[in-house]
Design an enzyme around this catalytic site. Structure first.
Site, mmCIF file in Angstrom:
data_model
loop_
_atom_site.group_PDB
_atom_site.id
_atom_site.type_symbol
_atom_site.label_atom_id
_atom_site.label_comp_id
_atom_site.label_asym_id
_atom_site.label_seq_id
_atom_site.Cartn_x
_atom_site.Cartn_y
_atom_site.Cartn_z
ATOM 1 N NE ARG A 49 59.827 45.381 12.055
ATOM 2 C CZ ARG A 49 58.702 45.223 11.541
ATOM 3 N NH1 ARG A 49 58.589 44.005 11.116
ATOM 4 N NH2 ARG A 49 57.986 45.829 10.538
ATOM 5 N N GLY A 50 56.206 46.352 13.882
ATOM 6 C CA GLY A 50 54.743 46.627 12.960
ATOM 7 C C GLY A 50 54.024 47.141 13.753
ATOM 8 C CB ALA A 51 51.081 49.811 13.644
ATOM 9 N NE ARG A 92 58.746 50.975 18.166
ATOM 10 C CZ ARG A 92 59.248 50.712 17.517
ATOM 11 N NH1 ARG A 92 58.699 48.871 16.917
ATOM 12 N NH2 ARG A 92 60.167 50.972 16.605
ATOM 13 C CD GLN A 199 62.568 47.758 11.229
ATOM 14 O OE1 GLN A 199 63.987 48.239 10.109
ATOM 15 N NE2 GLN A 199 62.664 48.399 11.936
ATOM 16 C CG ASP A 240 54.408 52.757 12.388
ATOM 17 O OD1 ASP A 240 55.291 52.650 11.251
ATOM 18 O OD2 ASP A 240 55.306 51.894 13.268
ATOM 19 C CG ASN A 250 55.471 54.020 7.409
ATOM 20 O OD1 ASN A 250 55.598 52.959 8.628
ATOM 21 N ND2 ASN A 250 56.359 53.037 5.798
ATOM 22 C CE LYS A 251 60.998 51.971 10.968
ATOM 23 N NZ LYS A 251 61.269 52.148 12.725
HETATM 24 O O1 MRU Z 1 59.845 50.396 14.008
HETATM 25 P P1 MRU Z 1 59.552 49.366 13.107
HETATM 26 O O2 MRU Z 1 59.428 47.798 12.924
HETATM 27 O O3 MRU Z 1 58.201 48.824 13.640
HETATM 28 O O4 MRU Z 1 58.291 49.967 12.047
HETATM 29 C C1 MRU Z 1 57.441 49.412 11.115
HETATM 30 C C2 MRU Z 1 56.844 50.343 10.259
HETATM 31 O O5 MRU Z 1 57.161 51.143 10.551
HETATM 32 C C3 MRU Z 1 55.929 49.900 9.948
HETATM 33 O O6 MRU Z 1 55.355 49.933 7.873
HETATM 34 C C4 MRU Z 1 54.889 50.068 10.236
HETATM 35 O O7 MRU Z 1 54.378 49.489 11.563
HETATM 36 C C5 MRU Z 1 53.662 49.025 9.223
HETATM 37 S S1 MRU Z 1 53.098 47.352 9.252
HETATM 38 C C6 MRU Z 1 51.800 46.657 9.097
#
Ligand code: MRU
Length: 351
Positions: A49-51, A92, A199, A240, A250-251
């Site tokens: 996970r994470g962009a 996703r 997270q 993201d 973002n999250k």
């Molecule tokens: O649902 P996730 O855990 O994939 O969400 C991740 C985030 O929102 C991060 O802040 C974002 O992807 C940046 S990661 C460098």
């Protein structure tokens, strides 16, 4: 960040090795993805996970998805590849890095259409590995570009996880903190726990603690009080997808943090690579927001915390307007008070 989040094992008949992030910090376990279904599942369930990490996983996923393709001509091969990339792209919707990575793989295949299918497969594997290596360099550069925003003794709030686990290595938002600490600055961090999937507490608190950075965990609803009561110098988060005008998804919970920061005159920074910019959309209104299943809200770690059959709304991301963002820190430079013109100047094109 010594832990490799994602790597390729072996040659073209090899597989993807991932840290299963759903189990951290209690268990450090690796999963191996050998076909398109297993990497789709790993992305969908947030094992990876994470962009930026999703972008790398998508690119490597394209390789596992086509490595057994027995097409003999480019057209049949590319048709099958497009089916694989469309399938992985449906895992996703919000992080644009996934689509960026998949498109980059398609473009490479097309540029090499004159070569044999077996040569193209190897070229695609090299491209996926290059995306991973480039991401590691980009994250270091984001850290370098952002660390001057932090002074010795500063205290930061962050949300979700934008660390080494969310990228090839080192992170984006956390890269800024790691780089400042490496320069000898004494930095302390409040990490929002980040419901529903935690997270912040499971991953960010773990990464910062392992790096020897002073980290304090708070629940998401404690951020306003913390800003009022303690000296918070800035907020730094990842992203993201960032629209052409600088609006940043973002999250979920990031938008409210930006409003709280504005109310308390605390600068709000977003750290992200150029691959997180989606210049095809004018504003954050066009960013697709993933909605996830109810169980993530009605339970924590498998324990039910809500009545049976309760209605649930579970958006995984929100959009922070550019007007709430003091600067976007990228590997290409820092975009202060972002707007369309400044994003265009610094990012220009990101293909
Ligand atoms: O649902 P996730 O855990 O994939 O969400 C991740 C985030 O929102 C991060 O802040 C974002 O992807 C940046 S990661 C460098």
């Amino acid at each position: 960040m010594p832990l490799p989040t994602i790597e390729w094992i072996g040659e073209i008949d090899g597989k993807i090795k991932l840290v299963d992030q759903t189990l951290l910090p209690n268990e450090l376990k690796y999963v191996y993805c050998d076909d398109k279904e297993s990497i789709y599942h790993a992305i969908k369930t947030l094992m990876v996970r994470g962009a930026p990490a999703i972008g790398i996983a998508g690119a490597m996923g394209a390789v596992v998805g086509i490595k057994n393709c027995d097409a003999e001509d480019f057209e049949s091969f590319f048709n099958e590849m497009k089916q694989v990339t469309a399938y992985l792209g449906s895992s996703r919707p919000t992080a644009v890095n996934l689509f960026w990575g998949l498109k980059r793989m398609e473009d490479v295949a097309q540029r090499n259409s004159q070569k044999s299918v077996s040569e193209i497969k190897n070229i695609l594997l090299e491209e996926a590995k290059t995306i991973l290596e480039e991401d590691k360099t980009i994250c270091r550069k984001i850290g370098e570009n952002g660390e001057s925003l932090l002074e010795d003794g500063n205290c930061v709030i962050t949300h979700c996880n934008a660390g080494g686990l969310a990228t090839g290595d080192y992170g984006t938002a956390l890269a800024v903190m790691f780089a400042a600490a490496e320069k000898g600055k004494n930095i302390s961090v409040y990490a929002d726990e980040t419901r529903p999937l935690l997270q912040g507490s499971r991953l960010t608190a773990w990464e910062l603690k392992n790096a020897g950075i002073d980290v304090t965990l708070i629940c998401d609803n404690m951020a306003a009080h913390t800003m009022k009561q303690r000296k918070i110098d800035c907020v730094i988060v990842g992203a993201d997808r960032i629209a052409a005008n600088g609006d940043a998804a973002n999250k979920i919970g990031t938008y409210s943090l930006s409003i709280i920061a504005k109310e308390h005159d605390v600068p709000f920074y977003v750290a992200a690579p150029a691959s997180t910019f989606d210049l095809s959309i004018a504003s954050g209104d066009e960013i697709p927001i993933e909605e996830r299943g109810p169980d993530e809200v009605t339970s924590i770690s498998g324990n039910k915390i809500a009545p049976d059959d309760i209605k649930v709304f579970n958006p995984a991301f929100d959009v922070t307007p550019a007007s709430n963002i003091a600067a976007i820190i990228t590997e290409r430079g820092v975009i202060n008070s972002p707007n369309k013109e400044k994003v265009e100047t610094v990012i220009g094109n990101n293909t």
